[in-house]
Scaffold this active site. Structure first.
Site, PDB file in Angstrom:
ATOM      1  N   ARG A 160      12.019  -5.456   4.583  1.00 52.28           N
ATOM      2  CA  ARG A 160      11.708  -4.118   4.496  1.00 52.28           C
ATOM      3  C   ARG A 160      12.483  -3.185   5.384  1.00 52.28           C
ATOM      4  O   ARG A 160      12.821  -3.492   6.559  1.00 52.28           O
ATOM      5  CB  ARG A 160      10.260  -4.034   4.961  1.00 52.28           C
ATOM      6  N   LYS A 188       0.746  -1.313   0.110  1.00 53.64           N
ATOM      7  CA  LYS A 188      -0.027   0.010  -0.121  1.00 53.64           C
ATOM      8  C   LYS A 188       0.959   1.240   0.036  1.00 53.64           C
ATOM      9  O   LYS A 188       0.689   2.188  -0.841  1.00 53.64           O
ATOM     10  CB  LYS A 188      -0.828  -0.019   1.298  1.00 53.64           C
ATOM     11  N   ARG A 193      -9.191   0.458   8.260  1.00 53.74           N
ATOM     12  CA  ARG A 193      -8.933  -0.927   8.328  1.00 53.74           C
ATOM     13  C   ARG A 193     -10.071  -1.655   9.059  1.00 53.74           C
ATOM     14  O   ARG A 193      -9.825  -2.775   9.531  1.00 53.74           O
ATOM     15  CB  ARG A 193      -7.647  -1.026   9.194  1.00 53.74           C
ATOM     16  N   ARG A 248      11.269  -1.673  10.769  1.00 52.23           N
ATOM     17  CA  ARG A 248      10.181  -1.196  11.571  1.00 52.23           C
ATOM     18  C   ARG A 248       9.691  -2.115  12.729  1.00 52.23           C
ATOM     19  O   ARG A 248      10.484  -3.432  12.664  1.00 52.23           O
ATOM     20  CB  ARG A 248       8.829  -1.565  10.687  1.00 52.23           C
ATOM     21  N   ARG A 294      -1.063  -9.007  13.266  1.00 55.72           N
ATOM     22  CA  ARG A 294      -1.383  -8.178  12.024  1.00 55.72           C
ATOM     23  C   ARG A 294      -2.052  -9.043  11.156  1.00 55.72           C
ATOM     24  O   ARG A 294      -3.098  -8.409  10.342  1.00 55.72           O
ATOM     25  CB  ARG A 294      -0.377  -7.604  11.320  1.00 55.72           C
TER      26      ARG A 294
HETATM   27  P1  B4P Z   1       4.920  -1.475   1.980  1.00 58.12           P
HETATM   28  O1  B4P Z   1       4.400  -0.687   0.841  1.00 58.12           O
HETATM   29  O2  B4P Z   1       5.659  -1.227   3.098  1.00 58.12           O
HETATM   30  O3  B4P Z   1       3.401  -2.346   2.512  1.00 58.12           O
HETATM   31  P2  B4P Z   1       2.130  -1.722   3.327  1.00 58.12           P
HETATM   32  O4  B4P Z   1       0.856  -2.556   2.570  1.00 58.12           O
HETATM   33  O5  B4P Z   1       2.039  -0.162   3.328  1.00 58.12           O
HETATM   34  O6  B4P Z   1       2.438  -2.216   4.785  1.00 58.12           O
HETATM   35  P3  B4P Z   1       1.582  -2.347   6.096  1.00 58.12           P
HETATM   36  O7  B4P Z   1       0.199  -2.717   5.944  1.00 58.12           O
HETATM   37  O8  B4P Z   1       2.439  -3.288   6.946  1.00 58.12           O
HETATM   38  O9  B4P Z   1       2.077  -1.051   6.761  1.00 58.12           O
HETATM   39  P4  B4P Z   1       1.189   0.150   7.323  1.00 58.12           P
HETATM   40  O10 B4P Z   1       2.502   1.230   7.483  1.00 58.12           O
HETATM   41  O11 B4P Z   1      -0.063   0.490   6.443  1.00 58.12           O
HETATM   42  O12 B4P Z   1       5.574  -2.880   1.366  1.00 58.12           O
HETATM   43  C1  B4P Z   1       6.026  -3.923   2.178  1.00 58.12           C
HETATM   44  C2  B4P Z   1       7.179  -4.370   1.649  1.00 58.12           C
HETATM   45  O13 B4P Z   1       7.176  -5.079   0.270  1.00 58.12           O
HETATM   46  C3  B4P Z   1       8.376  -3.108   1.388  1.00 58.12           C
HETATM   47  O14 B4P Z   1       9.679  -3.613   1.664  1.00 58.12           O
HETATM   48  C4  B4P Z   1       8.460  -3.061  -0.106  1.00 58.12           C
HETATM   49  O15 B4P Z   1       9.534  -2.390  -0.522  1.00 58.12           O
HETATM   50  C5  B4P Z   1       8.070  -4.260  -0.510  1.00 58.12           C
HETATM   51  N1  B4P Z   1       7.117  -4.206  -1.920  1.00 58.12           N
HETATM   52  C6  B4P Z   1       6.202  -3.531  -2.117  1.00 58.12           C
HETATM   53  N2  B4P Z   1       5.663  -3.930  -3.352  1.00 58.12           N
HETATM   54  C7  B4P Z   1       6.590  -4.959  -3.979  1.00 58.12           C
HETATM   55  C8  B4P Z   1       6.420  -5.747  -5.004  1.00 58.12           C
HETATM   56  N3  B4P Z   1       5.355  -5.437  -6.061  1.00 58.12           N
HETATM   57  N4  B4P Z   1       7.516  -6.762  -5.315  1.00 58.12           N
HETATM   58  C9  B4P Z   1       8.223  -6.924  -4.273  1.00 58.12           C
HETATM   59  N5  B4P Z   1       8.325  -6.282  -3.358  1.00 58.12           N
HETATM   60  C10 B4P Z   1       7.469  -5.126  -2.875  1.00 58.12           C
HETATM   61  O16 B4P Z   1       0.693  -0.097   8.772  1.00 58.12           O
HETATM   62  C11 B4P Z   1       1.723  -0.289   9.866  1.00 58.12           C
HETATM   63  C12 B4P Z   1       0.775  -0.361  11.308  1.00 58.12           C
HETATM   64  O17 B4P Z   1       0.139   0.769  11.689  1.00 58.12           O
HETATM   65  C13 B4P Z   1      -0.529  -1.405  11.312  1.00 58.12           C
HETATM   66  O18 B4P Z   1      -0.042  -2.752  11.600  1.00 58.12           O
HETATM   67  C14 B4P Z   1      -1.275  -0.958  12.533  1.00 58.12           C
HETATM   68  O19 B4P Z   1      -0.882  -1.222  13.626  1.00 58.12           O
HETATM   69  C15 B4P Z   1      -1.472   0.539  12.060  1.00 58.12           C
HETATM   70  N6  B4P Z   1      -2.329   1.352  11.618  1.00 58.12           N
HETATM   71  C16 B4P Z   1      -2.018   1.836  10.212  1.00 58.12           C
HETATM   72  N7  B4P Z   1      -3.172   2.600   9.972  1.00 58.12           N
HETATM   73  C17 B4P Z   1      -4.143   2.071  10.743  1.00 58.12           C
HETATM   74  C18 B4P Z   1      -5.577   2.174  10.831  1.00 58.12           C
HETATM   75  N8  B4P Z   1      -6.193   2.829   9.833  1.00 58.12           N
HETATM   76  N9  B4P Z   1      -6.196   1.808  11.837  1.00 58.12           N
HETATM   77  C19 B4P Z   1      -5.411   1.249  12.831  1.00 58.12           C
HETATM   78  N10 B4P Z   1      -4.255   0.930  12.846  1.00 58.12           N
HETATM   79  C20 B4P Z   1      -3.458   1.530  11.817  1.00 58.12           C
END
Ligand code: B4P
Length: 226
Positions: free
Chosen positions: A129, A15, A90, A162, A173
């Site tokens: 990551r 995302k 979420r 992280r 998660r």
């Molecule tokens: P990211 O891009 O980091 O993945 P994400 O979906 O954003 O991650 P996540 O859901 O864990 O994090 P968030 O900050 O939203 O990609 C992951 C990895 O893969 C990276 O290393 C990237 O380089 C790699 N990658 C990406 N695309 C790729 C591809 N096509 N091929 C290969 N590699 C690839 O959330 C963190 C925490 O914050 C949550 O767990 C929760 O505790 C809290 N939080 C955030 N929003 C919330 C909400 N609305 N409500 C409640 N809690 C919340």
């Protein structure tokens, strides 16, 4: 017409990565609740310290904290018409509160983009990551950075793992995602907003699919995303 997008998907589905590319491509502002909470934690604010009690265990932060952060962001950007919400909502509670908030401001959502990845690729993405402590960008070790000790290729800041990228927090998660977030898929499908994107494969290939999905959703109205 401006796009107002929510990005949905399992932990590490990409995302944040796709939000960043959309921002570079369309200059669309991003509201990333995950990044916002990490930044608040690094600054040691009460919000950041409160959120860390949940995020470090892989638990979701309470709905009112998250929706309050989105409202504060909107207040700070008067006149904003288009944006990407990375990682919010979420829960169904957040989705309902967000609907109410955006409709009150006459800026309802236009698209819910669901990034779908095979569950078996998630642990490896989490293991590799790293996040820049200065600019907040996310990278994959072995892709644009050669090791976790390298400098951020964008701003030269220090890369960090992280705190919630542990096996235990990831298991939690994934459970939270299944229980609390997947009900959003039928919620947005019923409203005609859901765009399903296969999110494995190269980052750029995934972004092309996102662009195509947004453009074809837009076609009847005759404009591209901006
Ligand atoms: P990211 O891009 O980091 O993945 P994400 O979906 O954003 O991650 P996540 O859901 O864990 O994090 P968030 O900050 O939203 O990609 C992951 C990895 O893969 C990276 O290393 C990237 O380089 C790699 N990658 C990406 N695309 C790729 C591809 N096509 N091929 C290969 N590699 C690839 O959330 C963190 C925490 O914050 C949550 O767990 C929760 O505790 C809290 N939080 C955030 N929003 C919330 C909400 N609305 N409500 C409640 N809690 C919340």
């Amino acid at each position: 017409m401006a796009h107002r997008i929510v990005l949905l998907g399992a932990p590490a589905s990409g995302k944040g990565t796709q939000a960043q590319l959309s921002n570079e491509h369309w200059s669309m502002p991003i509201i990333s609740t995950g990044e916002l909470l990490r930044r608040e934690h690094n600054l040691g604010t009460p919000l950041g310290l409160e959120a860390d009690r949940f995020t470090s265990l892989g638990k979701l932060v309470p709905d009112e904290v998250v929706v309050g952060s989105v409202e504060a962001w909107l207040d700070a950007q008067p006149g904003t018409k288009g944006f990407i919400l990375d990682g919010t909502p979420r829960t169904l509670g957040q989705a309902a509160a967000l609907d109410e908030l955006l409709c009150r401001r006459d800026i309802p959502l236009t698209d819910a983009v669901l990034l779908e990845i095979p569950p078996e690729v998630i642990p490896e993405r989490v293991r590799l990551r790293v996040v820049c402590g200065r600019c907040g960008r996310t990278f994959q070790v072995g892709d644009r950075v050669l090791s976790a000790q390298a400098a951020c290729p964008v701003c030269g800041g220090t890369l960090e793992r992280r705190k919630d990228d542990t096996a235990e927090a990831l298991a939690q998660r994934l459970e939270e995602y299944e229980q609390k977030t997947t009900p959003l898929i039928p919620f947005y499908d019923a409203r005609g907003l859901l765009r399903r994107i296969p999110a494995d494969g190269a980052v750029e290939a995934v972004f092309e699919r996102v662009c195509m999905a947004l453009e074809s959703a837009e076609k009847p109205r005759g404009e591209g995303p901006r």
